[in-house]
Design an enzyme around this catalytic site. Structure first.
Site, PDB file in Angstrom:
ATOM      1  N   GLU A   1       0.835  -1.202  -0.036  1.00  0.00           N
ATOM      2  CA  GLU A   1       0.012   0.022   0.098  1.00  0.00           C
ATOM      3  C   GLU A   1       1.020   1.374   0.031  1.00  0.00           C
ATOM      4  OE1 GLU A   1      -3.917  -1.394   2.464  1.00  0.00           O
ATOM      5  OE2 GLU A   1      -2.254  -1.711   3.318  1.00  0.00           O
TER       6      GLU A   1
ATOM      7  N   GLU B   1      -3.828  -9.208   4.071  1.00  0.00           N
ATOM      8  CA  GLU B   1      -4.343  -9.283   5.308  1.00  0.00           C
ATOM      9  C   GLU B   1      -5.342 -10.099   5.546  1.00  0.00           C
ATOM     10  OE1 GLU B   1      -2.460  -5.067   4.574  1.00  0.00           O
ATOM     11  OE2 GLU B   1      -3.032  -6.925   3.497  1.00  0.00           O
TER      12      GLU B   1
END
Length: 256
Positions: A110, A130
């Site tokens: 990210e 995640e």
């Protein structure tokens, strides 16, 4: 032995190089790293001698994501309003290039997406795993990745949590260039040099327009663009660029 900061900086030929510096932990992000990054990004935007920066990681890895030991202790590697590593929600106004070796995973991926351009080694690996840990890629993976590639590609990466090779990133548009292993920083610096040769006001305005215009109403796009581009067109640098072209010489930018 003097302990080094968790984020290092140096200037190479007018380009700011920012290095995430926890190689023993694959540059897993900490609260201290976020604090340092906030000051570095603010300083970068305020320094008129710098027009582009490169973000990389020490030890052959870009960033493996959040430091999970710190997370268990209640520490978060971000700042309110600025996001993961003080970058994902508030990237700099000037261009930022990611130079990726090794892993760019979870928050590290990210963080890469918060950069404007990506140069990656052929052996780099990407992913937002995640969901495999019962978490959500809330630092930008779910909102930024669909803007950088096809929705279905973003959906696959987010829902499987799988790790993907560098060629996948280039194929699907979120990596600009692949280079041999160990040459990501050199490749990013070469790209940065091409950007830094251009008018700094024009570069900054161009990034702002590309970044902001997707959210502009259709009927206001050119009006809003003019508010950003007109001051550049009327600047000393614009006149210098035209003069230098006519005189067949390199321009001498002043940032005014």
């Amino acid at each position: 032995m003097i302990e080094q900061p968790e984020v290092l900086t140096e200037v190479r030929d007018g380009v700011l190089v920012i290095t995430l510096n926890r190689p023993e932990a694959k540059n897993a992000a900490t609260a201290e790293m976020a604090r340092l990054m906030a000051g570095i990004i603010d300083g970068f935007d305020a320094d008129d001698s710098l027009s582009v920066a490169v973000l990389t990681g020490a030890g052959g890895t870009f960033c493996s994501g959040m430091d999970l030991k710190g997370f268990v202790r209640g520490e978060l590697p971000g700042l309110p309003g600025r996001g993961f590593l003080a970058l994902t929600e508030a990237p700099p106004a000037k261009p930022l290039i990611a130079a990726v070796e090794g892993y760019a995973l979870a928050g590290g991926f990210e963080t890469m997406l918060a950069c404007d351009l990506v140069v990656a080694s052929e052996s780099a690996k990407f992913g937002i795993p995640e969901v495999k840990r019962g978490l959500v890629a809330a630092a930008g993976g779910l909102v930024t990745l669909p803007e950088r590639t096809h929705r279905a590609v973003a959906m696959e990466m987010a829902l499987t949590g799988d790790i993907y090779p560098a060629a996948f990133g280039e194929k699907h548009g979120f990596v600009n260039a692949l280079v041999p292993e160990g040459q990501a920083l050199d490749g990013a610096l070469a790209l940065a040099e091409r950007i830094a040769a251009n008018g700094p006001l024009a570069v900054r305005a161009s990034k702002q327009i590309i970044s902001e215009s997707p959210g502009w109403p259709a009927g206001e796009k050119f009006t809003r663009q003019a508010a950003i581009s007109d001051p550049v067109m009327e600047s000393d640098d614009a006149r210098e660029g035209a003069t230098a072209f006519a005189e067949k010489r390199a321009p001498r930018w002043t940032g005014r």
